[in-house]
Design a protein around this motif. Structure first.
Motif, mmCIF file in Angstrom:
data_model
loop_
_atom_site.group_PDB
_atom_site.id
_atom_site.type_symbol
_atom_site.label_atom_id
_atom_site.label_comp_id
_atom_site.label_asym_id
_atom_site.label_seq_id
_atom_site.Cartn_x
_atom_site.Cartn_y
_atom_site.Cartn_z
ATOM 1 N N LEU A 250 3.277 10.493 0.148
ATOM 2 C CA LEU A 250 1.751 10.620 0.319
ATOM 3 C C LEU A 250 1.298 9.478 0.906
ATOM 4 O O LEU A 250 1.776 8.226 0.701
ATOM 5 N N ARG A 251 0.013 9.675 1.227
ATOM 6 C CA ARG A 251 -0.619 8.576 1.981
ATOM 7 C C ARG A 251 -1.618 7.820 0.905
ATOM 8 O O ARG A 251 -2.215 8.490 0.018
ATOM 9 N N TYR A 252 -1.544 6.421 1.187
ATOM 10 C CA TYR A 252 -2.027 5.569 0.006
ATOM 11 C C TYR A 252 -3.622 5.475 0.181
ATOM 12 O O TYR A 252 -4.132 5.407 1.373
ATOM 13 N N LYS A 253 -4.166 5.575 -0.884
ATOM 14 C CA LYS A 253 -5.608 5.482 -0.947
ATOM 15 C C LYS A 253 -6.058 4.233 -1.420
ATOM 16 O O LYS A 253 -5.734 4.102 -2.652
ATOM 17 N N SER B 270 0.907 -1.350 0.050
ATOM 18 C CA SER B 270 -0.046 -0.010 -0.140
ATOM 19 C C SER B 270 0.936 1.238 -0.090
ATOM 20 O O SER B 270 0.678 2.033 0.797
ATOM 21 N N LYS B 271 1.528 1.262 -1.156
ATOM 22 C CA LYS B 271 2.655 2.522 -1.183
ATOM 23 C C LYS B 271 2.140 3.279 -2.560
ATOM 24 O O LYS B 271 1.917 2.850 -3.391
ATOM 25 N N VAL B 272 2.302 4.625 -2.110
ATOM 26 C CA VAL B 272 2.154 5.359 -3.187
ATOM 27 C C VAL B 272 3.598 5.767 -3.871
ATOM 28 O O VAL B 272 4.683 5.551 -3.270
ATOM 29 N N HIS C 107 -1.220 5.683 -7.189
ATOM 30 C CA HIS C 107 -1.681 4.503 -6.060
ATOM 31 C C HIS C 107 -2.241 3.158 -6.924
ATOM 32 O O HIS C 107 -3.057 3.154 -7.450
ATOM 33 N N PRO C 108 -1.247 2.441 -6.979
ATOM 34 C CA PRO C 108 -1.227 1.271 -7.841
ATOM 35 C C PRO C 108 -2.273 0.076 -7.198
ATOM 36 O O PRO C 108 -2.149 -0.099 -6.300
ATOM 37 N N ALA D 276 -4.123 2.222 -12.155
ATOM 38 C CA ALA D 276 -3.908 2.895 -10.665
ATOM 39 C C ALA D 276 -4.818 4.398 -10.516
ATOM 40 O O ALA D 276 -5.324 4.454 -11.634
ATOM 41 N N LEU D 277 -4.814 4.928 -9.401
ATOM 42 C CA LEU D 277 -5.411 6.147 -9.134
ATOM 43 C C LEU D 277 -4.518 7.348 -9.329
ATOM 44 O O LEU D 277 -3.417 7.067 -8.613
#
Length: 336
Positions: free
Chosen positions: A228-231, A168-170, A189-190, A204-205
């Motif tokens: 960045l925080r992962y979505k 869960s990494k950006v 965000h893959p 990804a997003l």
């Protein structure tokens, strides 16, 4: 440290016993077998060794039925059948063929970074299969040729993208699309990876716009981690995202009813290998075959239609018929 139960270690002990007894003309005393196990940090009692040997010989669940005997003259255990090995059990001819095809199919993907760690295992399976088949049987690979494709570009990024998805990494991509003169750095965000026609993509997003986008591996110049925080993916199911299209482009995202008419000869192939899971046969006679599809009309689908040339005709929708007609006219104009 908590000790592993003896029953959990039995497969390892049995493998060691088999490796020893498989050496032709050898005889192994209890002391020698126990010493061999001790070399692999297995402390085993005489009683446990006797149980293991009994299980190898008689256990119905294991189904090894190993021909182990104690030789009084040579004072050791041995296989009475010198050709016996676990490598040859419990496979029948169908199992062997299935294993050979499966291992050979996997070997076609050895160029993918994540598959490299399995290369040795795959080679072992092929080696075992070759031993099992005996010398009087030709290899299936002598008369089966798998499709060979060139190594896909951008695979050096596979491990980094998989790591980002799993943890869960950006990530930041230096992405050079065909439409731009130079690369652009993009935070994504893959969510999942897709292969299509020997090209790899990550869906990804896009952090900047909140859109779901598709990025080709071969257009990524560099990947870096982001703070960045992962979505998490709350937009779609990975299994269903591309279900309504062929390829990786979603177009406008709307499914349409498409009706295609194939001539009788080409139609036979369409029946045996459907273009899409939504395919339905509307009619089938000497004049040809009419099929209905419900999917997203995208670039890949149009390319497939064009690939059939004069063997297919678009009946509906009208905009698809017009698109194919325009392309056909342009092709003719290019040759005039």
């Amino acid at each position: 440290m908590k000790k592993m139960p003896e029953t959990k270690k039995q497969p390892t002990r049995i493998r060691i016993i088999n490796e020893c007894l498989s050496i032709k003309g050898s005889y192994w005393s209890k002391e020698q077998l126990l010493a061999k196990m001790a070399n692999q940090d297995l402390k085993v009692s005489d009683r446990t060794l006797e149980i293991d040997i009994a299980d190898m010989k008689n256990c119905g669940q294991l189904q090894y039925y190993a021909p182990i005997k104690w030789c009084k003259i040579n004072k050791g255990y041995h296989y009475t059948d010198p050709n016996y090995s676990f490598d040859k059990l419990p496979l029948n001819k169908q199992d062997i063929r299935a294993l050979e095809i499966a291992a050979s199919t996997l070997k076609q993907y050895e160029y993918i970074p994540i598959m490299r760690e399995f290369t040795t295992t795959i080679d072992k399976i092929i080696h075992v299969v070759n031993r099992v088949k005996k010398n009087n049987s030709d290899s299936l690979l002598d008369f089966i040729e798998f499709e060979k494709t060139p190594t896909a570009a951008g695979l050096i990024h596979m491990d980094a993208i998989i790591d980002a998805i799993q943890n869960s990494k950006v990530i930041l991509l230096d992405y050079h699309s065909f439409e731009r003169a130079r690369p652009v750095r993009t935070a994504i965000h893959p969510y999942f990876i897709k292969e299509y026609r020997n090209r790899w993509y990550v869906i990804a997003l896009k952090d900047e716009t909140g859109e779901i986008r598709t990025y080709a591996f071969d257009r990524i110049n560099e990947i870096k981690e982001s703070v960045l925080r992962y979505k998490s993916n709350t937009h779609f199911s990975n299994n269903d995202y591309l279900r309504n299209c062929i390829g990786i482009h979603m177009g406008n995202g709307k499914t349409e009813k498409v009706v295609l008419d194939f001539n009788a000869k080409e139609g036979k192939y369409i029946i045996t290998q459907a273009l899409h899971h939504s395919q339905k046969i509307l009619s089938n006679d000497k004049n040809g075959i009419r099929i209905e599809l419900n999917l997203i009309v995208n670039f890949e689908f149009i390319s497939i239609i064009l690939g059939y040339g004069s063997n297919v005709r678009v009946s509906q929708p009208q905009h698809l018929k017009d698109k194919v007609t325009d392309i056909a006219h342009n092709i003719i104009a290019g040759y005039s």
